[in-house]
Design an enzyme around this catalytic site. Structure first.
Site, PDB file in Angstrom:
ATOM      1  N   HIS A 110       0.849  -1.204   0.000  1.00  0.00           N
ATOM      2  CA  HIS A 110       0.000   0.000   0.000  1.00  0.00           C
ATOM      3  C   HIS A 110       0.872   1.236   0.000  1.00  0.00           C
ATOM      4  CE1 HIS A 110      -2.345  -3.232   1.735  1.00  0.00           C
ATOM      5  NE2 HIS A 110      -3.383  -2.645   1.184  1.00  0.00           N
ATOM      6  N   LYS A 135      -1.481  -7.877  -4.769  1.00  0.00           N
ATOM      7  CA  LYS A 135      -2.332  -6.705  -4.516  1.00  0.00           C
ATOM      8  C   LYS A 135      -1.468  -5.449  -4.374  1.00  0.00           C
ATOM      9  CE  LYS A 135      -5.469  -4.322  -1.475  1.00  0.00           C
ATOM     10  NZ  LYS A 135      -5.994  -4.163  -0.133  1.00  0.00           N
ATOM     11  N   GLN A 198     -13.514   4.670  -2.255  1.00  0.00           N
ATOM     12  CA  GLN A 198     -14.356   3.491  -2.467  1.00  0.00           C
ATOM     13  C   GLN A 198     -15.786   3.917  -2.771  1.00  0.00           C
ATOM     14  OE1 GLN A 198     -14.389   0.781   0.906  1.00  0.00           O
ATOM     15  NE2 GLN A 198     -12.399   0.005   0.265  1.00  0.00           N
ATOM     16  N   THR A 275     -17.552  19.805 -17.965  1.00  0.00           N
ATOM     17  CA  THR A 275     -18.290  20.795 -17.195  1.00  0.00           C
ATOM     18  C   THR A 275     -17.348  21.589 -16.308  1.00  0.00           C
ATOM     19  OG1 THR A 275     -20.251  21.163 -15.832  1.00  0.00           O
ATOM     20  CG2 THR A 275     -19.084  19.117 -15.436  1.00  0.00           C
ATOM     21  N   LYS A 279     -14.994  24.043 -19.433  1.00  0.00           N
ATOM     22  CA  LYS A 279     -15.676  24.136 -20.733  1.00  0.00           C
ATOM     23  C   LYS A 279     -14.937  25.011 -21.745  1.00  0.00           C
ATOM     24  CE  LYS A 279     -20.343  23.187 -19.175  1.00  0.00           C
ATOM     25  NZ  LYS A 279     -21.707  23.640 -18.988  1.00  0.00           N
ATOM     26  N   ASN A 300     -19.210  21.480 -24.189  1.00  0.00           N
ATOM     27  CA  ASN A 300     -19.511  20.551 -23.094  1.00  0.00           C
ATOM     28  C   ASN A 300     -19.439  19.098 -23.554  1.00  0.00           C
ATOM     29  OD1 ASN A 300     -21.824  20.385 -24.636  1.00  0.00           O
ATOM     30  ND2 ASN A 300     -23.170  20.172 -22.875  1.00  0.00           N
ATOM     31  N   ASP A 315     -25.263  22.515 -24.517  1.00  0.00           N
ATOM     32  CA  ASP A 315     -25.975  23.335 -23.521  1.00  0.00           C
ATOM     33  C   ASP A 315     -26.875  24.346 -24.222  1.00  0.00           C
ATOM     34  OD1 ASP A 315     -24.913  22.266 -21.214  1.00  0.00           O
ATOM     35  OD2 ASP A 315     -23.231  23.672 -21.155  1.00  0.00           O
ATOM     36  N   MET A 421     -30.381  27.132  -5.428  1.00  0.00           N
ATOM     37  CA  MET A 421     -29.962  25.738  -5.504  1.00  0.00           C
ATOM     38  C   MET A 421     -29.878  25.138  -4.099  1.00  0.00           C
ATOM     39  SD  MET A 421     -26.787  24.469  -7.766  1.00  0.00           S
ATOM     40  CE  MET A 421     -25.398  24.642  -6.716  1.00  0.00           C
ATOM     41  N   ALA A 444     -31.935  27.671 -14.684  1.00  0.00           N
ATOM     42  CA  ALA A 444     -30.981  26.600 -15.026  1.00  0.00           C
ATOM     43  C   ALA A 444     -30.714  25.660 -13.855  1.00  0.00           C
ATOM     44  CB  ALA A 444     -29.665  27.210 -15.513  1.00  0.00           C
ATOM     45  N   TYR A 446     -31.248  22.854 -11.281  1.00  0.00           N
ATOM     46  CA  TYR A 446     -32.148  21.686 -11.351  1.00  0.00           C
ATOM     47  C   TYR A 446     -32.212  20.891 -10.052  1.00  0.00           C
ATOM     48  CZ  TYR A 446     -27.857  19.115 -12.497  1.00  0.00           C
ATOM     49  OH  TYR A 446     -26.592  18.582 -12.490  1.00  0.00           O
ATOM     50  N   GLY A 467     -34.513  23.674 -14.900  1.00  0.00           N
ATOM     51  CA  GLY A 467     -33.153  23.252 -15.242  1.00  0.00           C
ATOM     52  C   GLY A 467     -33.106  21.781 -15.605  1.00  0.00           C
ATOM     53  N   GLN A 478     -25.997  14.678 -26.132  1.00  0.00           N
ATOM     54  CA  GLN A 478     -24.661  14.063 -26.001  1.00  0.00           C
ATOM     55  C   GLN A 478     -24.728  12.565 -26.280  1.00  0.00           C
ATOM     56  OE1 GLN A 478     -23.310  14.970 -21.995  1.00  0.00           O
ATOM     57  NE2 GLN A 478     -22.058  16.666 -22.745  1.00  0.00           N
TER      58      GLN A 478
HETATM   59  P1  NAP Z   1     -20.924  29.542 -12.217  1.00  0.00           P
HETATM   60  O1  NAP Z   1     -19.504  29.751 -12.376  1.00  0.00           O
HETATM   61  O2  NAP Z   1     -21.424  29.026 -10.922  1.00  0.00           O
HETATM   62  O3  NAP Z   1     -21.703  30.923 -12.629  1.00  0.00           O
HETATM   63  C1  NAP Z   1     -22.227  31.619 -11.653  1.00  0.00           C
HETATM   64  C2  NAP Z   1     -22.865  32.902 -12.137  1.00  0.00           C
HETATM   65  O4  NAP Z   1     -23.775  33.228 -11.141  1.00  0.00           O
HETATM   66  C3  NAP Z   1     -21.856  34.023 -12.249  1.00  0.00           C
HETATM   67  O5  NAP Z   1     -22.269  34.917 -13.209  1.00  0.00           O
HETATM   68  C4  NAP Z   1     -21.905  34.614 -10.837  1.00  0.00           C
HETATM   69  O6  NAP Z   1     -21.621  35.983 -10.799  1.00  0.00           O
HETATM   70  C5  NAP Z   1     -23.355  34.423 -10.473  1.00  0.00           C
HETATM   71  N1  NAP Z   1     -23.555  34.210  -9.040  1.00  0.00           N
HETATM   72  C6  NAP Z   1     -23.036  33.225  -8.268  1.00  0.00           C
HETATM   73  N2  NAP Z   1     -23.486  33.346  -7.011  1.00  0.00           N
HETATM   74  C7  NAP Z   1     -24.282  34.429  -6.983  1.00  0.00           C
HETATM   75  C8  NAP Z   1     -25.025  35.076  -5.971  1.00  0.00           C
HETATM   76  N3  NAP Z   1     -25.052  34.608  -4.716  1.00  0.00           N
HETATM   77  N4  NAP Z   1     -25.753  36.170  -6.297  1.00  0.00           N
HETATM   78  C9  NAP Z   1     -25.732  36.635  -7.550  1.00  0.00           C
HETATM   79  N5  NAP Z   1     -25.048  36.084  -8.562  1.00  0.00           N
HETATM   80  C10 NAP Z   1     -24.326  34.995  -8.271  1.00  0.00           C
HETATM   81  O7  NAP Z   1     -21.280  28.440 -13.249  1.00  0.00           O
HETATM   82  P2  NAP Z   1     -22.298  28.112 -14.400  1.00  0.00           P
HETATM   83  O8  NAP Z   1     -21.684  26.976 -15.115  1.00  0.00           O
HETATM   84  O9  NAP Z   1     -22.630  29.288 -15.212  1.00  0.00           O
HETATM   85  O10 NAP Z   1     -23.579  27.521 -13.645  1.00  0.00           O
HETATM   86  C11 NAP Z   1     -24.540  28.317 -13.100  1.00  0.00           C
HETATM   87  C12 NAP Z   1     -25.771  27.524 -12.671  1.00  0.00           C
HETATM   88  O11 NAP Z   1     -26.358  26.851 -13.753  1.00  0.00           O
HETATM   89  C13 NAP Z   1     -25.498  26.459 -11.607  1.00  0.00           C
HETATM   90  O12 NAP Z   1     -26.510  26.510 -10.655  1.00  0.00           O
HETATM   91  C14 NAP Z   1     -25.587  25.157 -12.351  1.00  0.00           C
HETATM   92  O13 NAP Z   1     -26.067  24.101 -11.543  1.00  0.00           O
HETATM   93  C15 NAP Z   1     -26.586  25.490 -13.423  1.00  0.00           C
HETATM   94  N6  NAP Z   1     -26.393  24.662 -14.630  1.00  0.00           N
HETATM   95  C16 NAP Z   1     -27.437  23.946 -15.077  1.00  0.00           C
HETATM   96  C17 NAP Z   1     -27.300  23.179 -16.217  1.00  0.00           C
HETATM   97  C18 NAP Z   1     -28.460  22.386 -16.690  1.00  0.00           C
HETATM   98  O14 NAP Z   1     -28.287  21.548 -17.572  1.00  0.00           O
HETATM   99  N7  NAP Z   1     -29.624  22.615 -16.164  1.00  0.00           N
HETATM  100  C19 NAP Z   1     -26.105  23.154 -16.928  1.00  0.00           C
HETATM  101  C20 NAP Z   1     -25.061  23.919 -16.459  1.00  0.00           C
HETATM  102  C21 NAP Z   1     -25.208  24.680 -15.293  1.00  0.00           C
HETATM  103  P3  NAP Z   1     -20.129  36.558 -10.747  1.00  0.00           P
HETATM  104  O15 NAP Z   1     -19.692  36.668 -12.176  1.00  0.00           O
HETATM  105  O16 NAP Z   1     -20.280  37.847 -10.058  1.00  0.00           O
HETATM  106  O17 NAP Z   1     -19.309  35.571  -9.966  1.00  0.00           O
END
Ligand code: NAP
Length: 505
Positions: A110, A135, A198, A275, A279, A300, A315, A421, A444, A446, A467, A478
């Protein structure tokens, strides 16, 4: 084979654990005698109903046993003399064991610091002791350490267990079957792991279908950091299984995407989802991208096509398709047809990856987009980029987040921030008063599927897109790119809904 290590504190609990493990699909269990306050080897040998490895790991090799070395060896010798199926002895202790009865000897090494450069040398040293099973358990400091593990499994000329521990080594546990590993270890429950990384026996069988993985299994996976909470393995493995495909989809915890893709392509990995936070950087790994992906500047999906790695952004089309369907359109509109989003005033909140893909699609469709973001420079930059990408389209505007009161004029509101979220489900980025009938509201986020924003939008009569719609649609697209076949969309959706439903309880 799947082996479940048992880390219970009493002999009785270990025997009960062995029975549960067998029920869950384990082929054998490992009795970790070092976890027992008073190990009763005879009772374990007599009481077990499933084949077992007897191990008593000393502290120096990552175990809990701190007592006298002769006592430790005595316990293992007793297991061997009483006819246990397997006894695991560390390489530095193997000379102290007398081989008796039918027990097969596992000789192990190990490494909790990393994965040695000369792993084959380690294999040769163990092999020289003439064990029944070799192992080697190392620690993956980088995901590329798994490649050394796979190489040992490929070259081994006797039964061999080779695993990389830690979160970056999870894939070595799942792909052991592909490379001919003698067994893999899986935990009875998430909190009962005996080594870092694990997965549980239920995940290994139910999610990764370990029993069906073989040398011909094609490998896919999601590149992310962090990756542990990604639902992509869930949705893609469910789709592969439903279609009876010999394919597995893995979580790749990756620090640097371009080097990772270059090295793992040869594994071979046939397709990658990409992701957070990779990206944009992953564009450098694509040998061919379509025009839309090039203009978005982020992808993506990377998929092997005729020897080339092709990059796509699903996306954008997923989000646009979901919104167009909600407006009563046919879904994604291409080839000159007018989108139902054309001419709409759209507010996109957020300015990073998701916002970029969605805003691009909206501007391309002819919507009048305004980007709102907490960091205004990012909003301004994205708006300027979109305006210059589409010089003939409507100008893309931007505003600071505190100007969200202007939202009530919008026809479409898109939230791409994580606000709302899980676990902060009581938050919404938009004041309920800004929401009205006839508006289209797309969140967005979910997890949960019904966010506060979606709930309040529905209450006020707005059309909504969750979302989940986007997540399922981007994964379905995909799947088609990965396999060339129609995706089982309902199976994919149900897999995610079931997980989210369970998480909400
Ligand atoms: P991210 O890097 O988390 O983008 C965050 C964005 O939200 C930035 O513009 C950030 O602003 C802003 N933000 C973060 N916290 C905040 C707050 N407390 N108040 C106001 N604005 C805030 O990444 P992302 O990839 O763009 O993802 C964003 C969301 O989309 C996530 O919740 C993710 O789960 C969701 N998503 C969903 C899918 C889908 O298929 N449904 C796919 C991708 C992502 P700043 O620029 O000021 O930091």
């Amino acid at each position: 084979m799947i082996c479940v290590p048992l880390t219970e504190k009493t002999t009785e609990e270990m025997l009960a654990g062995a029975a549960r493990a067998a029920k869950l699909g384990a082929d054998l269990v490992e009795f970790r005698l070092d976890y027992l306050a008073a190990p009763d080897v005879a009772q374990l040998v007599k009481g077990k109903k499933v084949a077992a490895i007897f191990t008593c790991r000393p502290k120096r090799e990552g175990g809990l046993f701190e007592g006298d070395e002769s006592r430790r060896i005595g316990l293992l010798q007793q297991a061997m003399d009483l006819g246990a199926e397997y006894v695991d002895v560390e390489l530095d202790s193997v000379a102290k064991i007398r081989r008796t009865g039918r027990a097969r000897l596992i000789v192990s090494v190990h490494d909790f610091e990393g994965t040695p450069g000369d792993l084959w040398g380690v294999y040769r040293r163990i092999s020289a002791c003439r064990p029944d099973v070799v192992k080697i358990a190392t620690t993956a400091k980088d995901i590329a350490d798994n490649l050394a593990i796979f190489e040992v499994l490929r070259r081994a000329d006797q039964p061999t267990i080779a695993i990389a521990m830690g979160e970056r080594g999870v894939i070595s546990r799942i792909l052991a079957a592909k490379f001919g590993g003698f067994l893999t270890f899986a935990a009875l429950e998430p909190e009962k792991t005996s080594a870092a990384g694990q997965v549980t026996v239920e995940e290994l069988t139910g999610l990764y279908h370990y029993g069906e993985i073989n040398g011909a299994t094609e490998v896919f996976g999601v590149i992310a950091k962090p990756v542990a909470h990604s639902m992509s393995p869930l949705i893609h493995n469910a789709a592969f299984a439903d279609c009876g495909m010999n394919r597995v989809y893995l979580p790749f915890l990756v620090d640097e995407v371009t080097e990772f893709v270059a090295r793992f392509r040869g594994l071979p990995v046939k397709g990658f989802s990409v992701t957070i936070p990779h990206k944009e950087r992953a564009m450098d790994s694509a040998e061919e991208v379509d025009e839309q992906t090039r203009r978005i500047g982020a992808l993506n999906t990377l998929v092997e096509r005729g020897g080339k790695l092709v990059g796509r952004n699903t996306d954008c089309s997923a989000a646009m398709g979901a919104m167009e369907r909600a407006l009563g359109g046919p879904g994604r509109v291409r080839g000159g047809a007018v989108s139902s989003l054309s001419g709409k005033r759209a507010a996109v909140i957020g300015a990073r990856g998701t916002a970029r893909a969605v805003a691009f699609g909206l501007v391309e469709a002819g919507a009048r987009v305004r980007i709102y973001n907490r960091t205004t420079t990012r909003a301004r930059t994205l708006a300027a980029e979109l305006s210059s990408t589409f010089p003939d389209g409507p100008r893309c505007e931007w505003s600071a987040l505190d100007e969200l009161s202007g939202l009530s004029d919008a026809d479409v509101i898109v939230n791409t921030t994580p606000v709302g979220m899980h676990p902060r489900v009581d938050e919404s980025i938009v004041l309920a008063d800004a929401l009205r009938k006839g508006m289209l509201v797309f969140d967005a986020v979910y997890n949960p599927v019904e966010t506060k924003l979606i709930r309040e939008a529905r209450e006020r009569g707005a059309l909504t897109v969750t979302g989940l719609e986007m997540f399922v649609a981007q994964a379905a697209e995909q799947f088609e790119l990965f396999t060339g076949e129609k995706p089982p969309v309902e199976v994919m959706r149900s897999a995610v809904e079931a997980r989210l439903g369970r998480a909400a309880k």
